[in-house]
Each structure stands twice: as C-alpha cells, then as structure tokens.
Design an enzyme around this catalytic site. Structure first.
Site, mmCIF file in Angstrom:
data_model
loop_
_atom_site.group_PDB
_atom_site.id
_atom_site.type_symbol
_atom_site.label_atom_id
_atom_site.label_comp_id
_atom_site.label_asym_id
_atom_site.label_seq_id
_atom_site.Cartn_x
_atom_site.Cartn_y
_atom_site.Cartn_z
ATOM 1 N N HIS A 64 -17.991 -15.455 -1.931
ATOM 2 C CA HIS A 64 -17.099 -16.477 -2.482
ATOM 3 C C HIS A 64 -15.886 -15.877 -3.191
ATOM 4 O O HIS A 64 -14.997 -16.614 -3.624
ATOM 5 C CB HIS A 64 -17.863 -17.436 -3.410
ATOM 6 C CG HIS A 64 -18.208 -16.889 -4.755
ATOM 7 N ND1 HIS A 64 -19.431 -16.323 -5.054
ATOM 8 C CD2 HIS A 64 -17.492 -16.841 -5.895
ATOM 9 C CE1 HIS A 64 -19.439 -15.955 -6.318
ATOM 10 N NE2 HIS A 64 -18.273 -16.256 -6.850
ATOM 11 N N ASP A 109 -24.488 -14.913 -0.167
ATOM 12 C CA ASP A 109 -23.226 -14.692 -0.878
ATOM 13 C C ASP A 109 -22.931 -13.202 -0.951
ATOM 14 O O ASP A 109 -23.065 -12.564 -1.997
ATOM 15 C CB ASP A 109 -23.314 -15.310 -2.273
ATOM 16 C CG ASP A 109 -21.948 -15.440 -2.943
ATOM 17 O OD1 ASP A 109 -20.934 -15.187 -2.261
ATOM 18 O OD2 ASP A 109 -21.909 -15.793 -4.135
ATOM 19 N N SER A 201 -18.104 -12.446 -10.846
ATOM 20 C CA SER A 201 -18.704 -12.595 -9.524
ATOM 21 C C SER A 201 -18.436 -11.374 -8.658
ATOM 22 O O SER A 201 -17.350 -10.800 -8.694
ATOM 23 C CB SER A 201 -18.135 -13.829 -8.825
ATOM 24 O OG SER A 201 -18.590 -15.004 -9.431
#
Length: 255
Positions: A64, A109, A201
C-alpha cells in the site's frame, strides 16, 4: 548538493504529512546510528513509508506504499545532517502479490522493489537477511521509523526512533481487526504505550535479529491497549522473494 536540496524539500513534506497522520513510532527512543543500516526511507507523492534493504539491489516494503514518483533513500539517519554515504535510488521494477483489501485489513501487503542501480555496503548501508525461521509468541522485536513520536498531535524527530515490542498471540489481532489475513503477525504491547502505525508502513519488524515483518496496519490513534500492529509475515514469502530475485518473475505467492 542535489541530494541535500531534495532532502530539504522532503523535510518540509515530512512536516506537512505528520500534521495529517498520528500513526507512527510511539513510545520509543532515538535509534543508534549503527543499528539501522538496512532501513530505507520511501517517499512517493507526499507519503512516507519505511523499507528494508535485503541485498544490494532489492528493497522490501508494503504494497500500500506504492504511489507515483517514488524515491528510495538509503544511508539516512539525521534528516538535517546528511551522511556522506547517503544515497537516493528509484524503482526499476516492482513486484506484488495479488492484493485484496476489505474495510479493515490489507491482504498480501508486500512489495518487492528492484533499485535502478545497486548500492554498496558502507558505514550506514548494509542489507538485512531474510528470516530462516518464523518468530514465536513472546519474541522481543524492534521497530523503527522517522515518524511522529506523539499522538494524536504530531511531534517529528530528526532521527528515526526505535521501540521494543513483542509478538502477541494471533487471537489478539483477530479480536481487534476484522478480516485479518493468515500471512500476518500480531505485534505490540498488550497494555499499549508503544507501537508503530500508518506513517511507518512498510518498515521492518526485527525479532531476535531476524527480519520477520513488514508493517501493514495499526490502531488509530496508535499505541492503544489491545490494538497492536499487524505485519506482513516475511517468512511466508521467502520462497516468492527469492524466486523473483533469481529471475522467476512468474513465481506464485503463498495462498
């Protein structure tokens, strides 16, 4: 000189981004300059992520984090005092697993990035190996990033902050997040106070010296009790990663 100008602009954007996001390393301390030689700063279209150098030509981060105009910085520590060996690279190739997102959780992810030019080991740059075994519940893990150190109001550090957290029972994250993928790890502090979140992230989860996780999602606000972080489980993807690196770009992802 060009890299210095780029980093000055990056700092301005970093400040702007932190004002919008409270989900970064909380409850940690400044990282030692020598403990994160593998840590990448991934910047794309106003968003910041972490990443991990796994050899001289490849970086792992979260799926992402993929946005346009991506730049990858290595050898970074203090964003205001540039290390002599700091480098900027661009993606040459990107590889993903089929990525599905429901309202809460990213599945698969993970993003494998081939750099446009290889890097060399130096004082502040060195890769981190893929794990040989998965982590066990209770393992002590290290997380790190350049994000805000307070929540919900943002306070930005000049250097990355690090925190120690633990691998928690999978059931803790299952209770906290709907639709949790099987190829994930649950890690944090059960009573809260230390955590990573959205702004970090793609950054690494390092347990007993092994690269075990890639930060995917966390609670908002972060570091809340019984709302640990969710990490893509690197061990489950090692065959896929090694196949891609060796040239088998049609390698199958884990189910």
């Amino acid at each position: 000189m060009v890299l210095i100008r780029v980093l000055a602009n990056l700092l301005i954007l970093h400040l702007s981004y932190a004002q919008k996001s409270s989900e970064l390393v909380i409850g940690g301390d400044e990282c030692n300059i020598n403990e994160h030689r593998f840590l990448a700063l991934v910047y794309a279209n106003g968003s910041l992520c972490g990443g991990t150098l796994i050899n001289q030509e490849w970086v792992l981060t979260a799926r992402h984090c993929d946005r346009g105009n991506m730049r990858i910085y290595l050898g970074m520590h203090n964003l205001k005092v540039l290390n002599k060996d700091a480098l900027r690279r661009f993606p040459k190739e990107k590889y993903f697993c089929l990525n599905i997102r429901n309202d809460t959780i990213w599945d698969k992810d993970i993003m494998l990035i081939r750099l446009n030019r290889p890097v060399r080991n130096s004082a502040h740059i060195a890769p981190l190996s893929l794990p040989s075994n998965p982590p066990s519940v209770g393992s002590v893990c290290r997380v790190m990033g350049w994000g805000t150190i307070t929540s919900p109001n943002a306070t930005l550090p000049d250097v990355p902050h690090c925190a120690n957290i633990n691998i928690l029972d999978y059931a803790v994250c299952q209770a906290a997040y709907r639709g949790l993928a099987a190829t994930t790890l649950c890690s944090g502090i059960l009573e809260g106070g230390k955590d990573t979140c959205k702004g970090d992230s793609g950054g690494p989860l390092i347990c007993n010296g092994q690269f075990q996780g890639i930060l995917s999602v966390g609670g908002n606000p972060c570091a809340q009790p019984r709302k640990p972080g969710v990490y893509t489980k690197v061990f489950d993807y090692t065959d896929w990663i090694q196949s891609i690196i060796s040239g088998n770009t049609d390698a199958a992802c884990p189910p």
